[in-house]
Write an enzyme that holds these catalytic residues in place. Structure first.
Site, PDB file in Angstrom:
ATOM      1  N   GLU A 192      17.819  24.648  -1.178  1.00  0.00           N
ATOM      2  CA  GLU A 192      18.029  25.079  -2.559  1.00  0.00           C
ATOM      3  C   GLU A 192      17.127  26.262  -2.945  1.00  0.00           C
ATOM      4  OE1 GLU A 192      19.434  20.758  -4.426  1.00  0.00           O
ATOM      5  OE2 GLU A 192      17.376  21.403  -4.725  1.00  0.00           O
TER       6      GLU A 192
ATOM      7  N   ASP B  37      14.148  21.402  -0.958  1.00  0.00           N
ATOM      8  CA  ASP B  37      13.361  22.624  -1.091  1.00  0.00           C
ATOM      9  C   ASP B  37      13.757  23.743  -0.137  1.00  0.00           C
ATOM     10  OD1 ASP B  37      12.021  21.633  -3.223  1.00  0.00           O
ATOM     11  OD2 ASP B  37      10.094  21.369  -2.227  1.00  0.00           O
TER      12      ASP B  37
ATOM     13  N   TYR C  26       4.346  22.440  -5.811  1.00  0.00           N
ATOM     14  CA  TYR C  26       3.743  22.004  -4.550  1.00  0.00           C
ATOM     15  C   TYR C  26       3.485  23.124  -3.568  1.00  0.00           C
ATOM     16  CZ  TYR C  26       3.535  16.927  -4.749  1.00  0.00           C
ATOM     17  OH  TYR C  26       3.169  15.647  -5.030  1.00  0.00           O
TER      18      TYR C  26
HETATM   19 CU   LIG Z   1       3.975  14.280  -3.661  1.00  0.00          CU
END
Ligand SMILES: [Cu+2]
Ligand SMILES: *[C@@H]1O[C@H](CO)[C@@H](O)[C@H](O)[C@H]1NC(C)=O
Ligand SMILES: *[C@@H]1O[C@H](CO)[C@@H](O)[C@H](O)[C@H]1NC(C)=O
Ligand SMILES: *[C@@H]1O[C@H](CO)[C@@H](O)[C@H](O)[C@H]1NC(C)=O
Ligand SMILES: *[C@@H]1O[C@H](CO)[C@@H](O)[C@H](O)[C@H]1NC(C)=O
Ligand SMILES: *[C@@H]1O[C@H](CO)[C@@H](O)[C@H](O)[C@H]1NC(C)=O
Ligand SMILES: *[C@@H]1O[C@H](CO)[C@@H](O)[C@H](O)[C@H]1NC(C)=O
Length: 668
Positions: free
Chosen positions: A320, A317, A404
Site C-alpha cells: 500500500e 505497508d 513506525y
Molecule cells: Cu507495534
C-alpha cells in the site's frame, strides 16, 4: 566512583580468504541493478509521450528471466533491460506497461481490470493530508474542540476492504495536533471519520462522532534539542577503527566481502533486495550459489480495535505504501558505524521523475562476538584454549511508514549464515480517551493506557520474506525433519524413551504449509542432486525466530487479504510473477491474489526451482516503555548451512587482529 577513562580495544578488521577477492573486475552492470536515474527519466518520457495524463505508481526493473541472470553470472553475457510500470491514466485507468529500455519502446500495455489498487504515491498521500485543512466541516470540528487549525497535521491512511461492492480509490484521513511537540502521533484528534476520494482529491464522507480531549503534549517530545536536563546515564565514547579500511568492496551494486559475493538491489516497492548471493568454498575453490533473491514481500499490520474510528486500520505497508519509496536517509555515525559505506537510490515520483534518496542503505562490518571456541581441560599438563572472534557484514536500511520505523538488516557471516533481522522503533498508534488511570477502565479499550488519555492499540507486525534459495544450483527440494519421541517398551534399554528424526521430502505446496512452534522440526532447502562426501544432501536450514500466528478468524476481511500469515512457512515452485504475497494490487484488495490462493494449485515442489516464504513477526501489546517513542524491538531468523560444507567452514578462518586505539585518540 571514577571509571577508567576511555580504555578499549578495537578490532582491526582484516579478513583473509584464499579466494582472490581482492581482484575487482571492471564492473559489468548486474542484471538486477536497480533502474538508474537516466532509465527512470527515459521511462517517464516514453510513458508521458503516449499518455500525457499518467501518474506513476510503480516503476521498477522487470525481473529478467532466471536463465538470463544465471547466464550473465557465468559468462557475463548481457541482454536488454525492461522496466515494468504501473500508471493510472486519466485518473481512472490502471495501465501495466513493459518498456524495453534498450530500444526505448513499449513492449506491452495492458489495461488492468480487477479488484485492488496500486501502491499509493507519496505525492497523493501528501495532498490527501492537506484536504481537511481547507474543509469547512473539519475546520468547524476543530473550533468546536477549542483547537488551533494551524497546529493540525493530517495523514491519509489506507482504508482496507470490508465487503464493499464499490471499487473506488479512497483513503481515510486522520488528524493530529502539534502545538509544542514533534510527536504528533501520540496526539490524535479523536472522533472524526473522514474519507477522501484520491482520484479526484476531495473529501467524500465526513462524520464528527464524538469529542475526546487531545492527549497532552507534555513528555511526548523525542528531539534531544527540545529536552531539558537531566538526561539519562552517561554512555562512554566508543570507537571502531579499521586501519586498513573496510574489508569489503562495492562495485556498482555488487558486494564482495570475506567469502561472500552478493548483489544489493533496490525496488520502490520491496526496498532492499539481496540477489545472487554465493559463498566461496575453499575445498572446491569456487563460489557456490545460496540465495538467488531475498526481500520482504509484504508487511501486514492489523490493529485490534473494532470501533468505527479504528476498525479499518489493517495496513499492508509494502503493497500500500511502498517499502522502497518509504525508505529514509540514514544518519552516518548513528544509524551505521563510522566505517560504513552508503548507497543512494532513485525511485519514480508520481510524475515519473527520478527522486533521489541519499544514504538509502549502508554496508558495514561489525564485531560479531565469538565465532567458535573451546577450552580443553581434559588433557593433563596442557592448557588449551582456542577462540575465534567473528566479524559480520551488515546491509542496513530503514523504512519509515508513518509512525513506525523498521530497521532492516541483512547480516552475513563467514560461516555461511545469513541473518535477516527487523527492529521496530518509532511511535505507537494512540487512541485518545478521557481516562487517566487504569482504575477508570471498565470495558475493553483494545490497548494499553500508556499515558494519561492515551490508549496504545494492540496490533501485529507480520513480515513475510520471499527467499528464493538456490542451494548449489537451481533445482532444490524442501525437507521437513520432525523430531519424535520413541518409547522403549521391550526392556532393551534402561531408558523409557528417546527422540529421533523422521525426515520427509515435501512433495507439494499443500504439504509445505507449516505452522511453527507446535512440534519440533527442522526445515531445510536441499539440493537432492548434490551430496557431501559422506552422502548428505547439501542444504540450508531455516532457523526460525519466535513463531507468530494470526488471531483473527480466517474469513475476516483483513485476514483474507493477509492470508499469507495463515502459515509461517510456505514453499512454491518458482514463478517470476509470484512476488507479492498479498497480491500485486494490495490497496483495497479482496484477497484474490495472495500466496494462499496461488498455493491452492498444490503444485509439485520436489527437485525443482523453489521459493521459501517465511513469516516472522511480533504481536504487540504496548507497554509504557514504548511511549513516547519505542526503544528498538527486534526479531529475526537465520538461514544456516546444513551439510552444505564438508566441515566447519571457518575452522581455518583466523580471528581479526586485536588492535589498540592509537595513542591519544579518544581522549576527552
Ligand atoms: Cu507495534
Ligand atoms: C529490446 O530491444 C533490443 C534492442 O533493439 C533488442 O535487442 C531486444 O531483443 C529487445 N528486447 C525485447 C524483450 O524485446
Ligand atoms: C498549545 O500549547 C500551549 C502550551 O502547552 C497551551 O497553553 C495552549 O492551550 C495550546 N493551544 C492549543 C490550541 O491546543
Ligand atoms: C494558532 O497557531 C498559530 C501557528 O502556530 C499561531 O501563530 C497562532 O497565534 C495560534 N492562534 C491561536 C488563537 O492560538
Ligand atoms: C520387561 O521387564 C519387566 C520387569 O522385569 C517385565 O515384567 C516385562 O515382562 C518385560 N517386558 C518385556 C517386553 O520383556
Ligand atoms: C505464474 O503465476 C501466475 C500467477 O499466479 C500464473 O498466472 C502463471 O500461469 C504462472 N506461470 C507459470 C509458468 O506457472
Ligand atoms: C496435494 O497433493 C498431494 C500429492 O498429490 C496430495 O497427497 C495432497 O492431498 C494434496 N493436497 C491437497 C490439499 O489437495
Amino acid at each position: 566512583m571514577k571509571l577508567l577513562n576511555f580504555f578499549f580495544f578495537i578490532f582491526f578488521l582484516c579478513f583473509q580468504v584464499e579466494s582472490g577477492v581482492s581482484v575487482t573486475p571492471t564492473p559489468l552492470a548486474h542484471p538486477f541493478d536497480p533502474l538508474t536515474k537516466e532509465e527512470i527519466t527515459l521511462v517517464q518520457t516514453i510513458v508521458l509521450n503516449k499518455y500525457p495524463k499518467a501518474n506513476f505508481h510503480y516503476v521498477g526493473l522487470d525481473d529478467p528471466e532466471k536463465p538470463t541472470v544465471l547466464k550473465w553470472l557465468s559468462s557475463g553475457v548481457q541482454t536488454s533491460r525492461n522496466a515494468f510500470v504501473i500508471a493510472i491514466v486519466n485518473n481512472n485507468q490502471i495501465h501495466e506497461m513493459l518498456i524495453n529500455l534498450t530500444s526505448s519502446t513499449i513492449l506491452s500495455d495492458k489495461l488492468r481490470i480487477g479488484n485492488g489498487f496500486p501502491t499509493l504515491t507519496l505525492d497523493e498521500e501528501g495532498k490527501a493530508g492537506k484536504l481537511p485543512l481547507n474543509y469547512d466541516p473539519f475546520i468547524e470540528s476543530v473550533k468546536k474542540r477549542g483547537l488551533n487549525i494551524s497546529e493540525v497535521v493530517c495523514f491519509g491512511l489506507t482504508a482496507g476492504w470490508y465487503g464493499e461492492e464499490k471499487n473506488q480509490r479512497v483513503l481515510r484521513l486522520e488528524c493530529f495536533m502539534k502545538n509544542g511537540t514533534a510527536n504528533i502521533f501520540v496526539r490524535p484528534i479523536h472522533g472524526i471519520v473522514m474519507v477522501a476520494d484520491i482520484d479526484h482529491m476531495k473529501i467524500i464522507e465526513y462524520h464528527d462522532r464524538s469529542i475526546q480531549p487531545v492527549p497532552k503534549a507534555d513528555n511526548t517530545e523525542f528531539r534531544a534539542s527540545h529536552m531539558r536536563p537531566p538526561f539519562g546515564p552517561k554512555l562512554h565514547a566508543y570507537g571502531s577503527y579499521q586501519p586498513e579500511g573496510p574489508g569489503f568492496t562495492i562495485s556498482g551494486h555488487t558486494l564482495r566481502w570475506a567469502n561472500w559475493k552478493l548483489h544489493v538491489g533496490y525496488d520502490m516497492r520491496a526496498g532492499v533486495i539481496i540477489s545472487t548471493a554465493s559463498i566461496y568454498d575453499p575445498e572446491v575453490h569456487k563460489f557456490r550459489q545460496v540465495l538467488y533473491r531475498g526481500y520482504i514481500s509484504e508487511l501486514f499490520v492489523p490493529y485490534q480495535d473494532p470501533s468505527e474510528e479504528w476498525y479499518y486500520k489493517t495496513f499492508f505497508d509494502a503493497g500500500e505504501f511502498g517499502f522502497g519509496q518509504s525508505m529514509v536517509s540514514l544518519e552516518p555515525l548513528h544509524d551505521c558505524p563510522p566505517h560504513a559505506q552508503f548507497l543512494d537510490v532513485y525511485y519514480a515520483g508520481r510524475d515519473g521523475s527520478p527522486q533521489h534518496l541519499e544514504n538509502a542503505f549502508c554496508v558495514f562490518e561489525q564485531y560479531g562476538g565469538i565465532s567458535w571456541r573451546h577450552t580443553e581441560t581434559g588433557i593433563p599438563n596442557e592448557e588449551i584454549r582456542e577462540v575465534r572472534s567473528d566479524v559480520s557484514l551488515v546491509v542496513r536500511s530503514v523504512v519509515t511508514v508513518g509512525n513506525y520505523d523498521n530497521v532492516m538488516d541483512w547480516e552475513f557471516k563467514p560461516s555461511g549464515s545469513i541473518k535477516p533481522a527487523i527492529s521496530l522503533s518509532g511511535m505507537l498508534e494512540i487512541k485518545a480517551v478521557d481516562i487517566k488511570h487504569k482504575d477508570q477502565i471498565n470495558e475493553d479499550q483494545h490497548g494499553t493506557l500508556v499515558s494519561e488519555q492515551s490508549i496504545a492499540i494492540y496490533h501485529d507486525h507480520f513480515y513475510i520474506y520471499h527467499l528464493d534459495l538456490d542451494v548449489d544450483g537451481v533445482d532444490n527440494s524442501f525437507v521437513k525433519t520432525n523430531l519424535k519421541t520413541v518409547k522403549v517398551t521391550d526392556n532393551s534399554s534402561k531408558r523409557k524413551s528417546y527422540w529421533t528424526i523422521d525426515t520427509q521430502n515435501v512433495k507439494t505446496e499443500s504439504d509445505a504449509k507449516i505452522k511453527l512452534g507446535l512440534s519440533p522440526s527442522e526445515l531445510a532447502v536441499v539440493n537432492p542432486n548434490k551430496k557431501t562426501s559422506t552422502g548428505n544432501e547439501v542444504g540450508y536450514r531455516l532457523v526460525p525466530g519466535a513463531a507468530v500466528h494470526p488471531l483473527l478468524v480466517e474469513d475476516d476481511y483483513p485476514q483474507t487479504r493477509g492470508a499469507f500469515t495463515n502459515y509461517n512457512v510456505w514453499v512454491t515452485p518458482y514463478n517470476r510473477t509470484e512476488k507479492w504475497a498479498g497480491g500485486l494490487y494490495v490497496d483495497q484488495s479482496r484477497g484474490e491474489d495472495t500466496l494462499a490462493i496461488w498455493t491452492k494449485q498444490n503444485r509439485s515442489i520436489e527437485n525443482k526451482d523453489i521459493v521459501l516464504w517465511y513469516v516472522v513477526g511480533i504481536h504487540h501489546v504496548p507497554c509504557q516503555e514504548d511511549f513516547p517513542i519505542m526503544p528498538l524491538l527486534s526479531t529475526g531468523f537465520e538461514l544456516r548451512p546444513t551439510n552444505f560444507f564438508e566441515r566447519n567452514p571457518v575452522l581455518k578462518t583466523l580471528s581479526p587482529n586485536l588492535v589498540k586505539w592509537p595513542t591519544g585518540c579518544g581522549k576527552p
